[in-house]
Design a protein around this motif. Structure first.
Motif, PDB file in Angstrom:
ATOM      1  N   LEU A 132       0.833  -1.209   0.000  1.00 56.81           N
ATOM      2  CA  LEU A 132       0.000   0.000   0.000  1.00 56.81           C
ATOM      3  C   LEU A 132       0.864   1.254   0.000  1.00 56.81           C
ATOM      4  O   LEU A 132       0.566   2.231  -0.704  1.00 56.81           O
ATOM      5  CB  LEU A 132      -0.929  -0.014   1.219  1.00 56.81           C
ATOM      6  CG  LEU A 132      -1.973  -1.144   1.244  1.00 56.81           C
ATOM      7  CD1 LEU A 132      -2.750  -1.109   2.564  1.00 56.81           C
ATOM      8  CD2 LEU A 132      -2.922  -1.027   0.064  1.00 56.81           C
ATOM      9  N   LEU A 133       1.941   1.228   0.769  1.00 53.53           N
ATOM     10  CA  LEU A 133       2.847   2.377   0.774  1.00 53.53           C
ATOM     11  C   LEU A 133       3.540   2.545  -0.566  1.00 53.53           C
ATOM     12  O   LEU A 133       3.813   3.668  -0.999  1.00 53.53           O
ATOM     13  CB  LEU A 133       3.892   2.217   1.886  1.00 53.53           C
ATOM     14  CG  LEU A 133       3.388   2.429   3.312  1.00 53.53           C
ATOM     15  CD1 LEU A 133       4.482   2.077   4.321  1.00 53.53           C
ATOM     16  CD2 LEU A 133       2.941   3.880   3.517  1.00 53.53           C
ATOM     17  N   GLN A 134       3.812   1.442  -1.248  1.00 55.55           N
ATOM     18  CA  GLN A 134       4.449   1.536  -2.562  1.00 55.55           C
ATOM     19  C   GLN A 134       3.558   2.280  -3.548  1.00 55.55           C
ATOM     20  O   GLN A 134       4.049   3.067  -4.374  1.00 55.55           O
ATOM     21  CB  GLN A 134       4.767   0.149  -3.091  1.00 55.55           C
ATOM     22  CG  GLN A 134       5.510   0.181  -4.424  1.00 55.55           C
ATOM     23  CD  GLN A 134       5.439  -1.139  -5.158  1.00 55.55           C
ATOM     24  OE1 GLN A 134       4.440  -1.854  -5.085  1.00 55.55           O
ATOM     25  NE2 GLN A 134       6.504  -1.471  -5.889  1.00 55.55           N
ATOM     26  N   VAL A 135       2.251   2.046  -3.486  1.00 53.15           N
ATOM     27  CA  VAL A 135       1.323   2.752  -4.375  1.00 53.15           C
ATOM     28  C   VAL A 135       1.426   4.255  -4.148  1.00 53.15           C
ATOM     29  O   VAL A 135       1.466   5.049  -5.101  1.00 53.15           O
ATOM     30  CB  VAL A 135      -0.116   2.259  -4.142  1.00 53.15           C
ATOM     31  CG1 VAL A 135      -1.097   3.089  -4.961  1.00 53.15           C
ATOM     32  CG2 VAL A 135      -0.245   0.784  -4.505  1.00 53.15           C
ATOM     33  N   ILE A 136       1.503   4.652  -2.885  1.00 52.47           N
ATOM     34  CA  ILE A 136       1.607   6.084  -2.562  1.00 52.47           C
ATOM     35  C   ILE A 136       2.930   6.651  -3.047  1.00 52.47           C
ATOM     36  O   ILE A 136       2.986   7.739  -3.641  1.00 52.47           O
ATOM     37  CB  ILE A 136       1.440   6.296  -1.042  1.00 52.47           C
ATOM     38  CG1 ILE A 136       0.064   5.804  -0.589  1.00 52.47           C
ATOM     39  CG2 ILE A 136       1.637   7.759  -0.673  1.00 52.47           C
ATOM     40  CD1 ILE A 136      -0.140   5.845   0.915  1.00 52.47           C
ATOM     41  N   VAL A 137       4.013   5.913  -2.796  1.00 50.11           N
ATOM     42  CA  VAL A 137       5.335   6.398  -3.199  1.00 50.11           C
ATOM     43  C   VAL A 137       5.422   6.538  -4.719  1.00 50.11           C
ATOM     44  O   VAL A 137       5.923   7.551  -5.239  1.00 50.11           O
ATOM     45  CB  VAL A 137       6.428   5.446  -2.685  1.00 50.11           C
ATOM     46  CG1 VAL A 137       7.786   5.780  -3.315  1.00 50.11           C
ATOM     47  CG2 VAL A 137       6.538   5.534  -1.170  1.00 50.11           C
ATOM     48  N   CYS A 138       4.934   5.568  -5.452  1.00 48.53           N
ATOM     49  CA  CYS A 138       4.980   5.636  -6.919  1.00 48.53           C
ATOM     50  C   CYS A 138       4.118   6.785  -7.451  1.00 48.53           C
ATOM     51  O   CYS A 138       4.497   7.453  -8.430  1.00 48.53           O
ATOM     52  CB  CYS A 138       4.524   4.306  -7.520  1.00 48.53           C
ATOM     53  SG  CYS A 138       5.682   2.941  -7.268  1.00 48.53           S
ATOM     54  N   TYR A 139       2.992   7.016  -6.828  1.00 43.15           N
ATOM     55  CA  TYR A 139       2.151   8.130  -7.254  1.00 43.15           C
ATOM     56  C   TYR A 139       2.873   9.463  -7.037  1.00 43.15           C
ATOM     57  O   TYR A 139       2.852  10.342  -7.923  1.00 43.15           O
ATOM     58  CB  TYR A 139       0.838   8.121  -6.474  1.00 43.15           C
ATOM     59  CG  TYR A 139      -0.042   9.321  -6.763  1.00 43.15           C
ATOM     60  CD1 TYR A 139      -0.864   9.344  -7.884  1.00 43.15           C
ATOM     61  CD2 TYR A 139      -0.017  10.448  -5.923  1.00 43.15           C
ATOM     62  CE1 TYR A 139      -1.661  10.455  -8.162  1.00 43.15           C
ATOM     63  CE2 TYR A 139      -0.806  11.550  -6.199  1.00 43.15           C
ATOM     64  CZ  TYR A 139      -1.621  11.549  -7.318  1.00 43.15           C
ATOM     65  OH  TYR A 139      -2.395  12.647  -7.580  1.00 43.15           O
ATOM     66  N   LEU A 140       3.503   9.616  -5.890  1.00 38.58           N
ATOM     67  CA  LEU A 140       4.222  10.863  -5.613  1.00 38.58           C
ATOM     68  C   LEU A 140       5.418  11.031  -6.547  1.00 38.58           C
ATOM     69  O   LEU A 140       5.698  12.158  -6.995  1.00 38.58           O
ATOM     70  CB  LEU A 140       4.683  10.871  -4.146  1.00 38.58           C
ATOM     71  CG  LEU A 140       3.559  10.950  -3.096  1.00 38.58           C
ATOM     72  CD1 LEU A 140       4.118  10.778  -1.692  1.00 38.58           C
ATOM     73  CD2 LEU A 140       2.812  12.282  -3.204  1.00 38.58           C
ATOM     74  N   LYS A 141       6.116   9.968  -6.842  1.00 39.19           N
ATOM     75  CA  LYS A 141       7.258  10.065  -7.760  1.00 39.19           C
ATOM     76  C   LYS A 141       6.822  10.491  -9.147  1.00 39.19           C
ATOM     77  O   LYS A 141       7.546  11.245  -9.830  1.00 39.19           O
ATOM     78  CB  LYS A 141       7.978   8.715  -7.838  1.00 39.19           C
ATOM     79  CG  LYS A 141       8.846   8.385  -6.637  1.00 39.19           C
ATOM     80  CD  LYS A 141       9.503   7.026  -6.788  1.00 39.19           C
ATOM     81  CE  LYS A 141      10.448   7.017  -7.963  1.00 39.19           C
ATOM     82  NZ  LYS A 141      11.162   5.710  -8.084  1.00 39.19           N
ATOM     83  N   ASP A 142       5.649  10.057  -9.582  1.00 41.73           N
ATOM     84  CA  ASP A 142       5.179  10.359 -10.927  1.00 41.73           C
ATOM     85  C   ASP A 142       4.499  11.737 -11.030  1.00 41.73           C
ATOM     86  O   ASP A 142       4.507  12.344 -12.104  1.00 41.73           O
ATOM     87  CB  ASP A 142       4.194   9.288 -11.399  1.00 41.73           C
ATOM     88  CG  ASP A 142       4.862   7.936 -11.589  1.00 41.73           C
ATOM     89  OD1 ASP A 142       6.097   7.921 -11.790  1.00 41.73           O
ATOM     90  OD2 ASP A 142       4.158   6.912 -11.534  1.00 41.73           O
ATOM     91  N   ASN A 143       3.943  12.212  -9.949  1.00 45.68           N
ATOM     92  CA  ASN A 143       3.116  13.421 -10.010  1.00 45.68           C
ATOM     93  C   ASN A 143       3.634  14.613  -9.213  1.00 45.68           C
ATOM     94  O   ASN A 143       3.211  15.739  -9.469  1.00 45.68           O
ATOM     95  CB  ASN A 143       1.696  13.095  -9.534  1.00 45.68           C
ATOM     96  CG  ASN A 143       1.003  12.082 -10.422  1.00 45.68           C
ATOM     97  OD1 ASN A 143       0.457  12.414 -11.471  1.00 45.68           O
ATOM     98  ND2 ASN A 143       1.017  10.819  -9.996  1.00 45.68           N
ATOM     99  N   VAL A 144       4.508  14.378  -8.274  1.00 48.21           N
ATOM    100  CA  VAL A 144       5.044  15.496  -7.475  1.00 48.21           C
ATOM    101  C   VAL A 144       6.550  15.486  -7.643  1.00 48.21           C
ATOM    102  O   VAL A 144       7.281  14.787  -6.937  1.00 48.21           O
ATOM    103  CB  VAL A 144       4.671  15.362  -5.989  1.00 48.21           C
ATOM    104  CG1 VAL A 144       5.182  16.570  -5.197  1.00 48.21           C
ATOM    105  CG2 VAL A 144       3.162  15.214  -5.827  1.00 48.21           C
TER     106      VAL A 144
END
Length: 234
Positions: A220-232
């Motif tokens: 679940l944390l990986q989903v958040i980290v990947c989203y932040l890497k791609d969008n922020v």
């Protein structure tokens, strides 16, 4: 009359024969079209078989090993990682250990702990290399459950000691290869169980806790980290 130098001799175009210092080969001529293989250079060796009329009838090639010093160099990349590419995986690892640490406080009265050393390697795989084969969910969960169960089974048969550790590790690697679930951090789960007396009372529940349960949180944390890497990015 034109002459070309070949491996071990020369080829005569007029007589269509290959002469070597030690033997006369009249039917075929092997041509070496590259330098000899070397462990220090990446060369391609091609062999072509010619009949007596000079016609190529077969060819093959082999690749020599890559340069020895390449393994000591960083992987080539088109650009340097940005600050956000470094910060978000690191922040994800911090959050993972913080959450698991808080869970340890709740489990402490029962003598259990969900924070084990292999999870540090799992964080590195999921957050720093999310596209690698080891980060696949199938690989992670299959290997975590299977290797943990192997550790329990081997311990129940051989008890503690070097033989149990060696057998459990070898069996875990064979299991990951057979099931195509390469996930290196899981190979340490049997060793943690064999050497960690606080896990022995879990018996085969160890296959689900702490490895499987903690991997759900890390996924679940990986989903958040990947989203932040791609969008922020910054």
């Amino acid at each position: 009359m034109s002459t070309q130098v070949k491996a071990g001799g020369y080829y005569n175009h007029c007589h269509h024969k290959c002469f070597t210092p030690t033997a006369l080969v009249s039917s075929t001529c092997l041509r070496l079209s590259s330098s000899l293989p070397s462990p220090l250079f990446n060369k391609t060796i091609k062999f072509e078989s010619r009949n007596k009329h000079g016609i190529v009838v077969a060819s093959s090639s082999t690749n020599a090993s890559v340069p020895l010093w390449d393994a000591w160099k960083p992987e080539k990349a088109s650009s340097s990682p940005s600050l956000s590419d470094i910060l978000w995986p690191s922040a994800g690892a911090f959050a993972a250990m913080a959450i698991l640490g808080k869970m340890d406080q709740v489990l402490a009265p029962k003598g259990l702990s969900i924070t084990i050393a292999p999870l540090g390697a799992v964080c590195a795989v999921l957050f720093a290399a999310p596209s690698s084969p080891a980060a696949r969910k199938y690989n992670m969960f299959m290997a975590q459950i299977g290797c943990a169960a192997i550790g329990v089974m081997v311990f129940s048969i051989l008890g503690p000691g070097w033989l149990a550790r060696s057998t459990a590790l070898a069996t875990s690697i064979a299991f990951m290869i057979y099931t195509r679930s390469n996930h290196p951090p899981a190979a340490s789960l049997p060793l943690v169980f064999i050497d960690g007396s606080k896990f022995h009372k879990l018996n085969f529940w160890y296959a689900l806790f702490p490895g499987f349960a903690s991997c759900i949180i890390l996924s679940l944390l990986q989903v958040i980290v990947c989203y932040l890497k791609d969008n922020v990015k910054f």
